[in-house]
Design an enzyme around this catalytic site. Sequence first.
Site, PDB file in Angstrom:
ATOM      1  N   ARG A  98       1.334  -1.474   0.051  1.00 49.74           N
ATOM      2  CA  ARG A  98       0.561  -0.517   0.184  1.00 49.74           C
ATOM      3  C   ARG A  98       0.617   1.037   0.091  1.00 49.74           C
ATOM      4  O   ARG A  98       0.569   2.411   0.012  1.00 49.74           O
ATOM      5  CB  ARG A  98      -0.843   0.124   1.535  1.00 49.74           C
ATOM      6  CG  ARG A  98      -1.858  -0.789   0.984  1.00 49.74           C
ATOM      7  CD  ARG A  98      -3.184  -1.359   2.222  1.00 49.74           C
ATOM      8  NE  ARG A  98      -2.283  -1.814   3.205  1.00 49.74           N
ATOM      9  CZ  ARG A  98      -2.380  -2.035   4.141  1.00 49.74           C
ATOM     10  NH1 ARG A  98      -3.823  -1.564   4.997  1.00 49.74           N
ATOM     11  NH2 ARG A  98      -1.445  -3.460   5.336  1.00 49.74           N
ATOM     12  N   LYS A 113       9.189  -0.652   2.531  1.00 48.36           N
ATOM     13  CA  LYS A 113       8.729  -0.164   3.123  1.00 48.36           C
ATOM     14  C   LYS A 113       9.388   0.729   4.129  1.00 48.36           C
ATOM     15  O   LYS A 113       9.123   1.637   5.227  1.00 48.36           O
ATOM     16  CB  LYS A 113       7.009  -1.194   3.401  1.00 48.36           C
ATOM     17  CG  LYS A 113       6.642  -0.337   4.851  1.00 48.36           C
ATOM     18  CD  LYS A 113       5.002  -0.794   5.241  1.00 48.36           C
ATOM     19  CE  LYS A 113       5.592  -1.596   6.027  1.00 48.36           C
ATOM     20  NZ  LYS A 113       4.039  -2.337   6.696  1.00 48.36           N
ATOM     21  N   GLU A 143      -7.646 -13.130  15.000  1.00 46.11           N
ATOM     22  CA  GLU A 143      -7.286 -11.762  14.199  1.00 46.11           C
ATOM     23  C   GLU A 143      -8.417 -11.456  14.114  1.00 46.11           C
ATOM     24  O   GLU A 143     -10.040 -11.830  13.429  1.00 46.11           O
ATOM     25  CB  GLU A 143      -6.801 -13.371  12.775  1.00 46.11           C
ATOM     26  CG  GLU A 143      -4.763 -12.679  13.195  1.00 46.11           C
ATOM     27  CD  GLU A 143      -4.573 -11.522  13.963  1.00 46.11           C
ATOM     28  OE1 GLU A 143      -3.968 -10.405  13.048  1.00 46.11           O
ATOM     29  OE2 GLU A 143      -3.245 -11.945  14.853  1.00 46.11           O
ATOM     30  N   ASN A 162      -3.619  -6.714  20.302  1.00 40.80           N
ATOM     31  CA  ASN A 162      -2.242  -7.446  19.898  1.00 40.80           C
ATOM     32  C   ASN A 162      -1.889  -6.247  19.033  1.00 40.80           C
ATOM     33  O   ASN A 162      -2.121  -5.735  18.420  1.00 40.80           O
ATOM     34  CB  ASN A 162      -2.824  -8.220  19.433  1.00 40.80           C
ATOM     35  CG  ASN A 162      -1.042  -8.842  19.075  1.00 40.80           C
ATOM     36  OD1 ASN A 162      -0.312  -8.296  19.676  1.00 40.80           O
ATOM     37  ND2 ASN A 162      -0.763  -9.401  18.229  1.00 40.80           N
TER      38      ASN A 162
END
Length: 451
Positions: free
Chosen positions: A17, A24, A160, A175
Amino acid sequence: MEKEIKAIILAAGKGKRMHSTIPKVLHEIFSKPLLGWVIEAIQRLGHETESIVVIGHQSHDVEDYLNNNYKYVKTTFQKDQLGTGHAVAQAVPLLSQFRGTVIITCGDTPLITTKTLKNLIRFHQDNDSDLTVMTTRFDDPTGYGRIIRSSKDEILTIIEEKDATETQKEIQEVNTGVYCAKWTKIRHAFAELNNNNAQGEYYLTDIVRWSRKQGLKVLGYEIKDNREIYGINSRRNLSYATELMNQRKLEELMDSGVTIVDPKTTYISPETEIGQDTIIYPNTYINGKNKIAKFCKIGPMTHIRGNCEVGEESKIGNFVELKNAKIAKKTNVCHLSYVGDAQIGSNVNIGAGTIFANYNSITKEKKGSTLSDGVSIGSNSVIVAPVEIKQNAFVAAMSCVTKDVEESSLVMTRGPQKEIKNWVKNKKGEKLNESRTGNTNGEIGKDTSNS
Ligand code: UD1
Ligand code: CA
């Protein structure tokens, strides 16, 4: 050696992204890659705290950066990004002899502080925990793994987002992706993780369930300031993280007695130190490591680029750029100047528009200049490095200084002023004559603008 600490930093992901050709974790805040901020927060835990960085995407670039900048860092390569649990598994062989405490964290959360990591370790050790998960709360926890607690302290599991039920999604405790563990207790978990989940990944979060099955103590350590684990996935996140890091620095400076006239337009790197009662005026950008002493005035519109020192009561004014400049006390560089690679004494006055020419674009060499105490540089001068201008010397305005200057000398390199009396009046008279007689043989002041 149970007290010894090592860190595993996950940095193999692509960062899709970001829409970038650079990895990144090498995107920068205040000119330091995201990964650098994380590594340094860990190194401040203890001078030789080693980090193991899991690299994957564009690993050569990341590895080069690490090798060039950090001593206590090792890398391990994750060929395919099969999940956070799989990433940590790549570090296991490097830690086969290790008996201490491991911190696991991500390379894209540059706001994490040493203080918080210390608190996490202290909580972990004081409570004799085997695995401690750092958690925090978000009003909108979307995207994060949710914490399922079995009691006030203990954590049962982490679910998740993509695997969560509607009720689980309402849990606001999440988390942070930062963990602290007794390495010998959890190191076998990584060979036993599976990928039976919505994303088909080997989740690091599954070490919670694994540890509980082994009868280990799994605790949650909640931090209040959720900005510390703000992660970067996009350019928007990157700019917001810059804002957060800046805000934190400005608040810290103001709390310690520095006046920041306009925090909205002021940027100061966390690596810059500023003394009490210094005033920073608007639109100032201070990047990198610098030391600015007490009672200085900086700005408005000053750019300090790093490796600079400014002594007490000195003034650095508008449109002044400093780079690798050591300036002693009570010195003024008030307007429109560039000072690079320079050593400047106290009570020096640098006139408006002075340039330190420090770079030879043919040889690509940078050289420095030295100005001793009491030197005065007239406006619009160029100091061509390397030169030394000794105590109390006076450089006249518009000089180009290419040689050393002795103590108390006057240096003047401009042509002497020449004055031609009545030049304008005469010229006008000639023009008048020309138009009357048609004679165009003018003397001085002949108008050649059309020739
Ligand atoms: C992870 C956690 C989630 C937590 C969140 C906090 C898991 C399964 N989930 O989710 O509970 O709330 O972080 O930010 O751990 N990485 C690798 N190799 C891989 C996969 C990831 O090195 O194979 C690295 C990434 O580069 C990144 C970090 O691990 O730095 C986290 O990975 P990411 O995919 O962003 O995890 P999240 O989905 O955010
Ligand atoms: Ca993430």
